[in-house]
Write a protein that holds these residues in place. Structure first.
Motif, PDB file in Angstrom:
ATOM      1  N   TYR A 193       0.866  -1.178   0.000  1.00 56.98           N
ATOM      2  CA  TYR A 193       0.000   0.000   0.000  1.00 56.98           C
ATOM      3  C   TYR A 193       0.901   1.226   0.000  1.00 56.98           C
ATOM      4  CZ  TYR A 193      -4.535  -2.140   0.752  1.00 56.98           C
ATOM      5  OH  TYR A 193      -5.705  -2.836   0.578  1.00 56.98           O
ATOM      6  N   THR A 194       0.553   2.206  -0.800  1.00 52.05           N
ATOM      7  CA  THR A 194       1.331   3.430  -0.807  1.00 52.05           C
ATOM      8  C   THR A 194       0.951   4.254   0.416  1.00 52.05           C
ATOM      9  OG1 THR A 194       1.434   3.415  -3.200  1.00 52.05           O
ATOM     10  CG2 THR A 194       1.899   5.503  -2.113  1.00 52.05           C
ATOM     11  N   ILE A 195       1.884   4.333   1.352  1.00 53.60           N
ATOM     12  CA  ILE A 195       1.633   5.068   2.593  1.00 53.60           C
ATOM     13  C   ILE A 195       1.725   6.553   2.285  1.00 53.60           C
ATOM     14  CG2 ILE A 195       2.245   5.275   5.027  1.00 53.60           C
ATOM     15  CD1 ILE A 195       1.569   2.427   4.145  1.00 53.60           C
ATOM     16  N   ASP A 196       0.669   7.289   2.575  1.00 52.40           N
ATOM     17  CA  ASP A 196       0.663   8.713   2.262  1.00 52.40           C
ATOM     18  C   ASP A 196       1.086   9.551   3.475  1.00 52.40           C
ATOM     19  OD1 ASP A 196      -1.549   8.536   3.900  1.00 52.40           O
ATOM     20  OD2 ASP A 196      -3.012   9.041   2.346  1.00 52.40           O
ATOM     21  N   VAL A 197       1.161  10.846   3.249  1.00 49.62           N
ATOM     22  CA  VAL A 197       1.614  11.778   4.289  1.00 49.62           C
ATOM     23  C   VAL A 197       0.704  11.711   5.515  1.00 49.62           C
ATOM     24  CG1 VAL A 197       1.940  14.229   4.826  1.00 49.62           C
ATOM     25  CG2 VAL A 197       2.693  13.331   2.625  1.00 49.62           C
ATOM     26  N   GLU A 198      -0.609  11.588   5.286  1.00 44.37           N
ATOM     27  CA  GLU A 198      -1.552  11.573   6.403  1.00 44.37           C
ATOM     28  C   GLU A 198      -1.297  10.377   7.328  1.00 44.37           C
ATOM     29  OE1 GLU A 198      -6.374  11.857   7.205  1.00 44.37           O
ATOM     30  OE2 GLU A 198      -5.579  12.194   5.184  1.00 44.37           O
ATOM     31  N   ALA A 199      -0.992   9.213   6.726  1.00 50.38           N
ATOM     32  CA  ALA A 199      -0.701   8.025   7.539  1.00 50.38           C
ATOM     33  C   ALA A 199       0.559   8.243   8.380  1.00 50.38           C
ATOM     34  CB  ALA A 199      -0.545   6.801   6.646  1.00 50.38           C
ATOM     35  N   PHE A 200       1.574   8.845   7.781  1.00 48.70           N
ATOM     36  CA  PHE A 200       2.802   9.169   8.525  1.00 48.70           C
ATOM     37  C   PHE A 200       2.495  10.154   9.658  1.00 48.70           C
ATOM     38  CE2 PHE A 200       5.403   7.326   5.095  1.00 48.70           C
ATOM     39  CZ  PHE A 200       6.438   6.772   5.834  1.00 48.70           C
ATOM     40  N   CYS A 244       6.519  24.452   1.783  1.00 43.22           N
ATOM     41  CA  CYS A 244       5.401  24.456   2.727  1.00 43.22           C
ATOM     42  C   CYS A 244       5.462  25.724   3.575  1.00 43.22           C
ATOM     43  CB  CYS A 244       5.477  23.210   3.609  1.00 43.22           C
ATOM     44  SG  CYS A 244       4.083  23.041   4.731  1.00 43.22           S
ATOM     45  N   SER A 245       4.355  26.448   3.619  1.00 42.86           N
ATOM     46  CA  SER A 245       4.314  27.690   4.399  1.00 42.86           C
ATOM     47  C   SER A 245       3.585  27.461   5.719  1.00 42.86           C
ATOM     48  CB  SER A 245       3.603  28.791   3.620  1.00 42.86           C
ATOM     49  OG  SER A 245       4.252  29.019   2.383  1.00 42.86           O
ATOM     50  N   PRO A 246       4.047  28.107   6.803  1.00 46.96           N
ATOM     51  CA  PRO A 246       3.350  27.967   8.089  1.00 46.96           C
ATOM     52  C   PRO A 246       1.980  28.619   8.010  1.00 46.96           C
ATOM     53  CG  PRO A 246       5.047  29.655   8.234  1.00 46.96           C
ATOM     54  CD  PRO A 246       5.215  29.006   6.897  1.00 46.96           C
ATOM     55  N   ASN A 247       1.028  28.043   8.710  1.00 43.13           N
ATOM     56  CA  ASN A 247      -0.292  28.660   8.775  1.00 43.13           C
ATOM     57  C   ASN A 247      -0.594  29.108  10.201  1.00 43.13           C
ATOM     58  OD1 ASN A 247      -0.872  26.294  10.115  1.00 43.13           O
ATOM     59  ND2 ASN A 247      -2.296  25.519   8.572  1.00 43.13           N
ATOM     60  N   SER A 248      -1.770  29.652  10.392  1.00 41.90           N
ATOM     61  CA  SER A 248      -2.154  30.188  11.692  1.00 41.90           C
ATOM     62  C   SER A 248      -2.171  29.110  12.767  1.00 41.90           C
ATOM     63  CB  SER A 248      -3.535  30.833  11.575  1.00 41.90           C
ATOM     64  OG  SER A 248      -3.993  31.251  12.831  1.00 41.90           O
ATOM     65  N   ILE A 249      -2.645  27.912  12.410  1.00 39.36           N
ATOM     66  CA  ILE A 249      -2.731  26.818  13.394  1.00 39.36           C
ATOM     67  C   ILE A 249      -1.348  26.443  13.898  1.00 39.36           C
ATOM     68  CG2 ILE A 249      -3.390  24.393  13.706  1.00 39.36           C
ATOM     69  CD1 ILE A 249      -5.630  24.905  11.625  1.00 39.36           C
ATOM     70  N   LEU A 250      -0.394  26.273  12.969  1.00 41.27           N
ATOM     71  CA  LEU A 250       0.962  25.877  13.361  1.00 41.27           C
ATOM     72  C   LEU A 250       1.562  26.892  14.330  1.00 41.27           C
ATOM     73  CD1 LEU A 250       3.804  24.406  11.242  1.00 41.27           C
ATOM     74  CD2 LEU A 250       4.252  26.497  12.495  1.00 41.27           C
ATOM     75  N   LEU A 251       1.472  28.178  13.993  1.00 36.74           N
ATOM     76  CA  LEU A 251       2.113  29.196  14.828  1.00 36.74           C
ATOM     77  C   LEU A 251       1.436  29.313  16.195  1.00 36.74           C
ATOM     78  CD1 LEU A 251       2.819  31.829  12.061  1.00 36.74           C
ATOM     79  CD2 LEU A 251       4.508  30.524  13.321  1.00 36.74           C
ATOM     80  N   PRO A 260       6.331  16.586   3.324  1.00 34.94           N
ATOM     81  CA  PRO A 260       5.572  16.876   4.549  1.00 34.94           C
ATOM     82  C   PRO A 260       4.655  18.069   4.319  1.00 34.94           C
ATOM     83  CG  PRO A 260       7.935  16.680   5.005  1.00 34.94           C
ATOM     84  CD  PRO A 260       7.787  16.737   3.532  1.00 34.94           C
ATOM     85  N   ASN A 261       3.472  18.025   4.923  1.00 32.79           N
ATOM     86  CA  ASN A 261       2.577  19.165   4.819  1.00 32.79           C
ATOM     87  C   ASN A 261       2.600  19.958   6.131  1.00 32.79           C
ATOM     88  OD1 ASN A 261       0.974  17.673   6.587  1.00 32.79           O
ATOM     89  ND2 ASN A 261      -0.409  16.956   4.966  1.00 32.79           N
ATOM     90  N   VAL A 262       1.791  20.992   6.205  1.00 34.91           N
ATOM     91  CA  VAL A 262       1.820  21.874   7.371  1.00 34.91           C
ATOM     92  C   VAL A 262       1.400  21.128   8.638  1.00 34.91           C
ATOM     93  CG1 VAL A 262      -0.532  22.761   7.094  1.00 34.91           C
ATOM     94  CG2 VAL A 262       1.219  24.202   8.152  1.00 34.91           C
ATOM     95  N   VAL A 263       0.546  20.096   8.487  1.00 38.59           N
ATOM     96  CA  VAL A 263       0.144  19.278   9.643  1.00 38.59           C
ATOM     97  C   VAL A 263       1.346  18.506  10.183  1.00 38.59           C
ATOM     98  CG1 VAL A 263      -1.373  17.412  10.434  1.00 38.59           C
ATOM     99  CG2 VAL A 263      -2.222  19.090   8.778  1.00 38.59           C
ATOM    100  N   THR A 264       2.159  17.959   9.267  1.00 41.11           N
ATOM    101  CA  THR A 264       3.367  17.220   9.672  1.00 41.11           C
ATOM    102  C   THR A 264       4.275  18.119  10.509  1.00 41.11           C
ATOM    103  OG1 THR A 264       3.262  16.290   7.424  1.00 41.11           O
ATOM    104  CG2 THR A 264       5.133  15.637   8.801  1.00 41.11           C
ATOM    105  N   TYR A 265       4.527  19.322   9.991  1.00 40.13           N
ATOM    106  CA  TYR A 265       5.422  20.255  10.705  1.00 40.13           C
ATOM    107  C   TYR A 265       4.821  20.673  12.053  1.00 40.13           C
ATOM    108  CZ  TYR A 265       8.488  20.642   6.659  1.00 40.13           C
ATOM    109  OH  TYR A 265       9.375  20.367   5.655  1.00 40.13           O
ATOM    110  N   THR A 266       3.507  20.841  12.092  1.00 41.16           N
ATOM    111  CA  THR A 266       2.851  21.206  13.360  1.00 41.16           C
ATOM    112  C   THR A 266       3.069  20.112  14.403  1.00 41.16           C
ATOM    113  OG1 THR A 266       1.166  22.427  12.121  1.00 41.16           O
ATOM    114  CG2 THR A 266       0.659  21.880  14.406  1.00 41.16           C
ATOM    115  N   ILE A 267       2.834  18.846  14.005  1.00 38.14           N
ATOM    116  CA  ILE A 267       3.012  17.711  14.920  1.00 38.14           C
ATOM    117  C   ILE A 267       4.464  17.615  15.385  1.00 38.14           C
ATOM    118  CG2 ILE A 267       2.947  15.181  15.098  1.00 38.14           C
ATOM    119  CD1 ILE A 267       0.633  15.320  12.978  1.00 38.14           C
ATOM    120  N   MET A 268       5.387  17.721  14.425  1.00 37.49           N
ATOM    121  CA  MET A 268       6.820  17.583  14.743  1.00 37.49           C
ATOM    122  C   MET A 268       7.290  18.682  15.686  1.00 37.49           C
ATOM    123  SD  MET A 268       8.332  14.899  13.501  1.00 37.49           S
ATOM    124  CE  MET A 268      10.021  15.428  13.709  1.00 37.49           C
ATOM    125  N   MET A 269       6.944  19.936  15.368  1.00 39.09           N
ATOM    126  CA  MET A 269       7.427  21.049  16.188  1.00 39.09           C
ATOM    127  C   MET A 269       6.836  21.006  17.598  1.00 39.09           C
ATOM    128  SD  MET A 269       7.830  24.272  13.608  1.00 39.09           S
ATOM    129  CE  MET A 269       8.658  25.207  14.880  1.00 39.09           C
TER     130      MET A 269
END
Length: 846
Positions: free
Chosen positions: A709-716, A779-786, A746-755
């Motif tokens: 199965y191709t594991i996508d970014v959301e699964a990671f 990938c640009s930061p959004n309001s949620i991440l900050l 990685p998308n902005v959700v990935t960076y939010t989780i990691m940070m």
């Protein structure tokens, strides 16, 4: 027109000069005469149609004739030229006509062989076949210079060539001039003109010519005349005209033949008018015309497409009892019918019967079976059939590959997708518009819209013109990505390229603007729809109602439903279900149930989607047992529990902490053979991680990888978040690195989780480096991440660092969330420098 018919008329003319070999030089020896005679007899014998002389052998014999001394008469050469032309008509080989002309030139170069009327007839027939009627007229001129005048067959050949080039006016003029050359047109000549007119869609002129034939009486129409016009009406879908010509045919004393009946039956079948097709079939039997394999296959195909497999089986049995042997087309229709309905065992039984009868499955047979397997989510099994095709010497076509491509895309198995694309090119096949559309849709569904756009442009560069599906798919992807400016540019390009948008196209754009809450643009687009003559349909209204409900504007949605009714657009199950969903979202479950009851009162049956709304609402309000009760009611109502509904139930059970019940639900999903995809596994991974069943989640994740199965970014993202939740920071970092190694962005959700995870564990420098690397990944930061980063830093007491990110928020004009502002206010009793700190805060009121 068969070239073999040229000889009798031309060579029987008393005025025809006798053409022989050279009359000069020494007399040939008896031995050479015997050799030449044997060669002539061999050519005559081999050129008999029943002997199926191959072009290669014909060329060898032709060279032997050229080398003979003295030269054989032109008659022997003509036989070989005609044989090569006949092969071309059988195989549709485009090189053979040019070869005939080349051989004629070779005859001229050798000398001693003068062409006759038969030769010119073959040459002119060749010219007509390769759409070079200009050369045909050149040969006609040469022929006349030699004293040979064309007969009706030669002129019919030229007329046919003109009609193939859509020069029907020129063909008609030639028809009128034929008597000037002492050649009277026959029914074949007239039929050729009628066919040319019909091919241009000008059936009215074709009928005028038919009337002229009947009035003048010199040339009587035949079955072919009427069949040609009937076929044209049928292809245009004008069945009342087709049946009118059919009735006139009978009243004129022309007996309809099997072609007549097959043509009309096929047209009615394609329109789904099976009752009318049956009437014509019964008329055929009454007239004493025996149905052939085409008749039966046509009816069987129509019944199979309608899903009437029992009726198709009855026609098949009637066919067998009538002594008509089914062919590959017949079996393909039946196999296709079973395949479409997922009746795999029946399809295989018919395939076995087909092979037992000595028929070889063709590419259509295999493709039908492959399509069925792919639709059932068994693309791997379909791929095995592709390999079987190669073993049986059946070459896959682009449709075969497209079927697999579509299957693997839907299953998210992108490594296999790449292999299929390579195989298409290795087999020397070109990507067609459907190949590109499948891939564009695949990229769209996986949120890879830039890749979809790149492929769209590549498609155009390759000379494959995008169709309305290509444009609509790309527009849908851009709209879902919120890129409405790009979507409007594509819409303009679409119109400029001559691809007219339809109501579906506009509904996609309406949905895009609604999703972003851009109501002014939505109204502008709705106005444009009306200006272009498109009426808003149920999908348009449902789209806007859905958007209003998602924004919590349920009262406005309800008012729009009333407007919909006033304008004569009937609300449907989707309309009512959407409004129910809106009430559920704002917590008004009682109002949702009122809409549900209204829908029932209007006579609409709830669908799986309706039940999924109720199930989802009960799950979210922690009334999981009520959700389970509705879930269990569905089969009793004749409704299928889809994978989406299973996903909803699994999510609800995991949220309620009922992991054991969730496992049982997944087991039931497997037992019921409900298709599982990457979304299913994401739901389970998320549920396991949130319930801290991390080892079970890791095991499932690894099985997903092993099953390709191709594991996508959301699964990671789910797995990384789960690792941080149980304190396995290094494992989370390893997963992030693994994601990058697989070339996943990685998308902005990935960076939010990691940070958030790194900051909480004190890895502040790594969090800083990660933030700086975002730009490199596009990938640009959004309001949620900050906001998350600021809260995480404040929780650690790192106020100075938090201020840096607050200033970034000010630069980007992102608002403070309520929870972030609350934390800042809560600092007052703990921090003696609170007033000075407030002065340093960015001014978010600007």
């Amino acid at each position: 027109m068969k070239a073999t018919s040229f000889a009798p008329e031309l060579l029987s003319k008393s005025t025809s000069p006798k053409i022989s070999g050279s009359s000069h030089g020494p007399s040939p020896s008896p031995r050479s005469n015997n050799t030449r005679r044997r060669l002539q007899d061999l050519v005559k014998q081999r050129c008999q149609p029943q002997n199926h002389l191959e072009t290669e052998e014909a060329l060898v014999l032709f060279d032997q004739l050229l080398e003979a001394d003295p030269k054989p008469p032109v008659y022997s050469f003509n036989l070989l030229l005609n044989s090569i032309l006949r092969n071309m008509k059988k195989t549709r080989h485009q090189k053979n006509p040019a070869l005939v002309i080349s051989l004629h030139n070779k005859m001229n170069r050798v000398g001693g062989i003068s062409p006759d009327g038969y030769t010119y007839g073959v040459l002119i027939g060749c010219c007509s076949s390769i759409n070079r009627v200009d050369l045909g007229f050149g040969f006609l001129g040469s022929m006349m210079k030699r004293g040979w005048y064309g007969d009706v067959v030669i002129f019919s050949s030229l007329i046919d060539g003109l009609c193939k080039q859509n020069k029907v006016d020129d063909a008609a003029r030639l028809l009128d001039r034929m008597p000037q050359w002492g050649c009277k047109p026959n029914v074949v000549t007239h039929n050729t003109i009628i066919k040319g007119l019909c091919s241009l869609g000008n059936t009215s002129l074709a009928i005028e010519l038919l009337k002229k034939m009947k009035i003048e009486g010199e040339v009587e129409p035949n079955a072919v005349t009427y069949n040609t016009i009937i076929d044209a009406h049928c292809k245009q879908g004008v069945m009342h005209n087709a049946t009118k010509v059919y009735e006139e045919m009978i009243s004129s004393g022309i007996t309809p033949n099997v072609v007549t009946y097959n043509t009309i039956i096929d047209a009615f079948c394609k329109q789904g008018a099976m009752d009318n097709a049956t009437i014509i079939y019964e008329a055929m039997i009454s007239a004493g015309i025996t149905p052939n394999v085409v008749t039966y296959s046509t009816i069987i195909a129509a019944l199979c497409k309608r899903g009437a497999m029992d009726n198709a089986a009855k026609i098949y049995e009637e066919m067998i009892s009538s002594g008509i042997t089914p062919d590959v087309v017949t079996y393909n229709c039946i196999i296709g019918g079973h395949s479409i309905r997922g009746q795999w065992k029946e399809a295989m039984r018919v395939l076995k019967e087909m092979v037992d009868r000595g028929l070889s499955p063709d590419v259509i047979t295999f493709s039908s079976l492959m399509d069925s397997l792919c639709k059932q989510g068994n693309t791997c099994e379909a791929h095995k059939l592709l390999n079987m095709m190669a073993e049986r010497g059946v070459k896959p076509n682009t449709f075969s590959y497209n079927t697999l491509l579509n299957g693997y895309c839907k299953e998210g198995r992108f490594e296999e997708v790449s292999r299929i694309l390579d195989s298409i090119q290795k087999d020397g096949l070109a990507f067609n518009v459907y190949t590109y559309n499948i891939m564009i849709d695949c990229y769209k569904k996986t949120n890879r819209i830039d890749e979809a756009m790149h492929l769209f442009r590549k498609m155009q560069r390759a000379g494959e013109q995008p169709n309305i599906v290509s444009y609509s798919t790309l527009l849908d992807g851009l709209c879902k990505a919120g890129r409405m400016e790009d979507a409007e540019i594509i819409l303009l390009e679409m119109v400029e390229k001559g691809v007219n948008p339809d109501v579906i196209t506009y509904n996609i754009l309406v949905s895009g603007f609604c999703r972003l809450g851009k109501w002014d643009d939505t109204l502008r687009l709705l106005s444009e729809m009306s200006d272009r003559g498109f009426h808003q349909n149920d999908v348009t209204y449902n789209t806007v109602i859905d958007a209003l409900c998602k924004e919590g504007k349920v009262m406005e949605a309800r008012r729009l439903l009333n407007v919909m009714v006033q304008r004569g657009v009937e609300p449907n199950t989707i309309t009512y279900s959407t409004l129910m969903d809106g009430y559920c979202l704002v917590g008004e479950m009682d109002e949702a149930l009122k809409v549900f009851n209204l829908m029932l009162a209007k006579g609409y049956k709830p669908t799986a989607f309706t039940y999924s709304i109720l199930i989802n609402s009960y799950c979210k309000s922690d009334r999981i047992d009520r959700a389970l009760k509705i879930f269990e009611e569905m089969p009793k109502k004749g409704l299928k529990q889809t994978n989406v509904i299973y996903h909803t139930m699994l999510t609800g059970l995991y949220q309620a902490g009922r992991v054991s019940d969730a496992r049982k639900m997944h087991d039931k999903m497997i037992r019921d053979k409900v298709a599982r995809d990457i979304s299913t596994y994401r739901v389970i991974l998320n549920g396991l991680c949130k319930n801290k069943c991390i080892d079970e989640a890791i095991d499932l994740f690894q099985r997903m990888v092993s099953q390709k199965y191709t594991i996508d970014v959301e699964a990671f993202n789910i797995m990384i978040s789960g690792m941080f939740r149980v304190g396995r920071t290094q494992a989370a970092k390893d997963l992030f690195s693994d994601m990058l190694s697989k070339k996943l962005v990685p998308n902005v959700v990935t960076y939010t989780i990691m940070m958030q995870g790194l900051i909480k564990k004190g890895f502040l420098n790594e969090a800083d480096d990660l933030f700086l690397s975002m730009g490199k990944c596009g990938c640009s930061p959004n309001s949620i991440l900050l906001n998350v980063v600021v809260r995480s830093l404040l929780e650690r007491g790192d106020i100075i660092k938090a201020k840096e990110f607050l200033h970034k928020m000010e630069e980007l004009k992102f608002p403070l969330e309520a929870s972030t502002l609350s934390m800042l206010v809560d600092l007052h009793p703990k921090d003696g420098h609170f007033q000075s700190f407030l002065k340093l805060l960015p001014d978010f009121s600007k």
